[in-house]
Design a protein around this motif. Sequence first.
Motif, mmCIF file in Angstrom:
data_model
loop_
_atom_site.group_PDB
_atom_site.id
_atom_site.type_symbol
_atom_site.label_atom_id
_atom_site.label_comp_id
_atom_site.label_asym_id
_atom_site.label_seq_id
_atom_site.Cartn_x
_atom_site.Cartn_y
_atom_site.Cartn_z
ATOM 1 N N LEU A 1 -0.357 -16.217 13.001
ATOM 2 C CA LEU A 1 -0.284 -17.445 12.220
ATOM 3 C C LEU A 1 0.976 -18.207 12.603
ATOM 4 O O LEU A 1 2.068 -17.641 12.608
ATOM 5 C CB LEU A 1 -0.273 -17.130 10.724
ATOM 6 C CG LEU A 1 -1.482 -16.376 10.180
ATOM 7 C CD1 LEU A 1 -1.295 -16.073 8.709
ATOM 8 C CD2 LEU A 1 -2.752 -17.154 10.400
ATOM 9 N N ASP A 2 0.808 -19.496 12.928
ATOM 10 C CA ASP A 2 1.970 -20.319 13.221
ATOM 11 C C ASP A 2 2.352 -21.113 11.980
ATOM 12 O O ASP A 2 1.741 -20.980 10.919
ATOM 13 C CB ASP A 2 1.725 -21.224 14.435
ATOM 14 C CG ASP A 2 0.625 -22.257 14.220
ATOM 15 O OD1 ASP A 2 0.233 -22.498 13.059
ATOM 16 O OD2 ASP A 2 0.164 -22.842 15.216
ATOM 17 N N ARG A 3 3.345 -21.959 12.095
ATOM 18 C CA ARG A 3 3.837 -22.701 10.925
ATOM 19 C C ARG A 3 2.781 -23.635 10.362
ATOM 20 O O ARG A 3 2.731 -23.869 9.159
ATOM 21 C CB ARG A 3 5.106 -23.465 11.270
ATOM 22 C CG ARG A 3 4.902 -24.534 12.320
ATOM 23 C CD ARG A 3 6.198 -25.200 12.681
ATOM 24 N NE ARG A 3 5.954 -26.084 13.823
ATOM 25 C CZ ARG A 3 6.794 -26.958 14.256
ATOM 26 N NH1 ARG A 3 7.955 -27.083 13.654
ATOM 27 N NH2 ARG A 3 6.510 -27.706 15.288
ATOM 28 N N TYR A 4 1.913 -24.166 11.212
ATOM 29 C CA TYR A 4 0.845 -25.042 10.721
ATOM 30 C C TYR A 4 -0.207 -24.251 9.949
ATOM 31 O O TYR A 4 -0.763 -24.743 8.967
ATOM 32 C CB TYR A 4 0.193 -25.800 11.882
ATOM 33 C CG TYR A 4 1.149 -26.705 12.601
ATOM 34 C CD1 TYR A 4 1.671 -27.843 11.988
ATOM 35 C CD2 TYR A 4 1.549 -26.435 13.901
ATOM 36 C CE1 TYR A 4 2.545 -28.688 12.640
ATOM 37 C CE2 TYR A 4 2.431 -27.269 14.566
ATOM 38 C CZ TYR A 4 2.927 -28.389 13.941
ATOM 39 O OH TYR A 4 3.801 -29.217 14.586
ATOM 40 N N ASP A 5 -0.481 -23.036 10.399
ATOM 41 C CA ASP A 5 -1.412 -22.173 9.667
ATOM 42 C C ASP A 5 -0.844 -21.843 8.286
ATOM 43 O O ASP A 5 -1.569 -21.892 7.287
ATOM 44 C CB ASP A 5 -1.663 -20.862 10.428
ATOM 45 C CG ASP A 5 -2.383 -21.087 11.741
ATOM 46 O OD1 ASP A 5 -3.229 -21.991 11.814
ATOM 47 O OD2 ASP A 5 -2.087 -20.347 12.699
ATOM 48 N N TRP A 6 0.441 -21.515 8.234
ATOM 49 C CA TRP A 6 1.071 -21.203 6.949
ATOM 50 C C TRP A 6 1.069 -22.422 6.035
ATOM 51 O O TRP A 6 0.818 -22.300 4.837
ATOM 52 C CB TRP A 6 2.485 -20.663 7.145
ATOM 53 C CG TRP A 6 2.489 -19.258 7.653
ATOM 54 C CD1 TRP A 6 2.893 -18.833 8.884
ATOM 55 C CD2 TRP A 6 2.038 -18.090 6.962
ATOM 56 N NE1 TRP A 6 2.720 -17.475 8.995
ATOM 57 C CE2 TRP A 6 2.205 -16.984 7.825
ATOM 58 C CE3 TRP A 6 1.514 -17.864 5.694
ATOM 59 C CZ2 TRP A 6 1.858 -15.690 7.467
ATOM 60 C CZ3 TRP A 6 1.174 -16.573 5.325
ATOM 61 C CH2 TRP A 6 1.356 -15.499 6.208
ATOM 62 N N LEU A 7 1.332 -23.605 6.609
ATOM 63 C CA LEU A 7 1.299 -24.836 5.811
ATOM 64 C C LEU A 7 -0.115 -25.079 5.282
ATOM 65 O O LEU A 7 -0.304 -25.410 4.106
ATOM 66 C CB LEU A 7 1.772 -26.027 6.644
ATOM 67 C CG LEU A 7 1.686 -27.402 5.983
ATOM 68 C CD1 LEU A 7 2.486 -27.447 4.686
ATOM 69 C CD2 LEU A 7 2.143 -28.477 6.956
ATOM 70 N N PRO B 1 -0.995 -27.536 22.508
ATOM 71 C CA PRO B 1 -1.282 -26.561 21.453
ATOM 72 C C PRO B 1 -0.931 -27.030 20.038
ATOM 73 O O PRO B 1 -1.538 -26.583 19.074
ATOM 74 C CB PRO B 1 -0.440 -25.340 21.836
ATOM 75 C CG PRO B 1 -0.044 -25.546 23.249
ATOM 76 C CD PRO B 1 -0.107 -27.009 23.529
ATOM 77 N N SER B 2 0.037 -27.928 19.898
ATOM 78 C CA SER B 2 0.422 -28.367 18.553
ATOM 79 C C SER B 2 -0.638 -29.256 17.909
ATOM 80 O O SER B 2 -0.669 -29.385 16.680
ATOM 81 C CB SER B 2 1.763 -29.103 18.592
ATOM 82 O OG SER B 2 1.637 -30.337 19.256
ATOM 83 N N VAL B 3 -1.499 -29.860 18.703
ATOM 84 C CA VAL B 3 -2.509 -30.776 18.163
ATOM 85 C C VAL B 3 -3.408 -30.063 17.155
ATOM 86 O O VAL B 3 -3.679 -30.587 16.068
ATOM 87 C CB VAL B 3 -3.344 -31.413 19.293
ATOM 88 C CG1 VAL B 3 -4.575 -32.110 18.749
ATOM 89 C CG2 VAL B 3 -2.490 -32.390 20.086
ATOM 90 N N LEU B 4 -3.866 -28.883 17.496
ATOM 91 C CA LEU B 4 -4.772 -28.152 16.621
ATOM 92 C C LEU B 4 -4.122 -27.871 15.264
ATOM 93 O O LEU B 4 -4.735 -28.084 14.213
ATOM 94 C CB LEU B 4 -5.208 -26.849 17.286
ATOM 95 C CG LEU B 4 -6.326 -26.095 16.586
ATOM 96 C CD1 LEU B 4 -7.616 -26.881 16.633
ATOM 97 C CD2 LEU B 4 -6.511 -24.737 17.231
ATOM 98 N N GLY B 5 -2.883 -27.438 15.279
ATOM 99 C CA GLY B 5 -2.191 -27.140 14.031
ATOM 100 C C GLY B 5 -1.955 -28.375 13.185
ATOM 101 O O GLY B 5 -2.146 -28.355 11.968
ATOM 102 N N VAL B 6 -1.564 -29.472 13.819
ATOM 103 C CA VAL B 6 -1.306 -30.713 13.077
ATOM 104 C C VAL B 6 -2.601 -31.238 12.477
ATOM 105 O O VAL B 6 -2.633 -31.640 11.307
ATOM 106 C CB VAL B 6 -0.635 -31.764 13.987
ATOM 107 C CG1 VAL B 6 -0.600 -33.125 13.321
ATOM 108 C CG2 VAL B 6 0.771 -31.315 14.371
ATOM 109 N N VAL B 7 -3.673 -31.236 13.249
ATOM 110 C CA VAL B 7 -4.960 -31.715 12.734
ATOM 111 C C VAL B 7 -5.432 -30.828 11.582
ATOM 112 O O VAL B 7 -5.921 -31.331 10.564
ATOM 113 C CB VAL B 7 -6.014 -31.792 13.861
ATOM 114 C CG1 VAL B 7 -7.408 -32.011 13.304
ATOM 115 C CG2 VAL B 7 -5.650 -32.888 14.843
ATOM 116 N N THR B 8 -5.271 -29.521 11.707
ATOM 117 C CA THR B 8 -5.683 -28.609 10.638
ATOM 118 C C THR B 8 -4.874 -28.864 9.367
ATOM 119 O O THR B 8 -5.444 -29.023 8.283
ATOM 120 C CB THR B 8 -5.521 -27.142 11.080
ATOM 121 O OG1 THR B 8 -6.287 -26.931 12.264
ATOM 122 C CG2 THR B 8 -5.998 -26.184 10.007
ATOM 123 N N ALA B 9 -3.554 -28.925 9.490
ATOM 124 C CA ALA B 9 -2.705 -29.152 8.313
ATOM 125 C C ALA B 9 -2.974 -30.523 7.694
ATOM 126 O O ALA B 9 -3.024 -30.654 6.460
ATOM 127 C CB ALA B 9 -1.233 -29.011 8.699
#
Length: 140
Positions: free
Chosen positions: A5-11, A80-88
């Motif tokens: 889990l990265d920071r976007y997953d935790w957010l 790779p950051s795109v997926l996390g930002v879009v998810t959050a």
Amino acid sequence: MALRLDRYDWLSLALIVATLLSGLALWEQLPAEMAVHFSASGEPDNVTSKPVAVVSLPALMLATMLFIEGAGRIDPPEDPSVLGVVTAATMALMAAVQGLLFAWNLGHEVPFGLFMAGVAVWMVVVVGYTVAREGRAGLA
């Protein structure tokens, strides 16, 4: 395979939990039957029981998060950051929708036009971010 889990997953997970906890915190004030869908004019056109209204959107948020993450594993973005930002960002939008539903069902005046304008801005920002980051990553 270990789940990382990265920071976007935790957010995203924090937004899901906060959405559920807000419903539980408001439980006593919420009506037994809650409006959960509205017409274009802002009038409710579908109601459901309080337990379903409080739990269903956080459950949908979790399913959406897992779907986006799964899609990202199948076809990963260039950046790779795109997926996390879009998810959050998607979790934040869904949490805002639940907040709108709670406010309306608690008797607060909800400016639907303003909310929809916010959704339009959200779309422009998230799509713009994604296109800009993917375009930049594709050039590298």
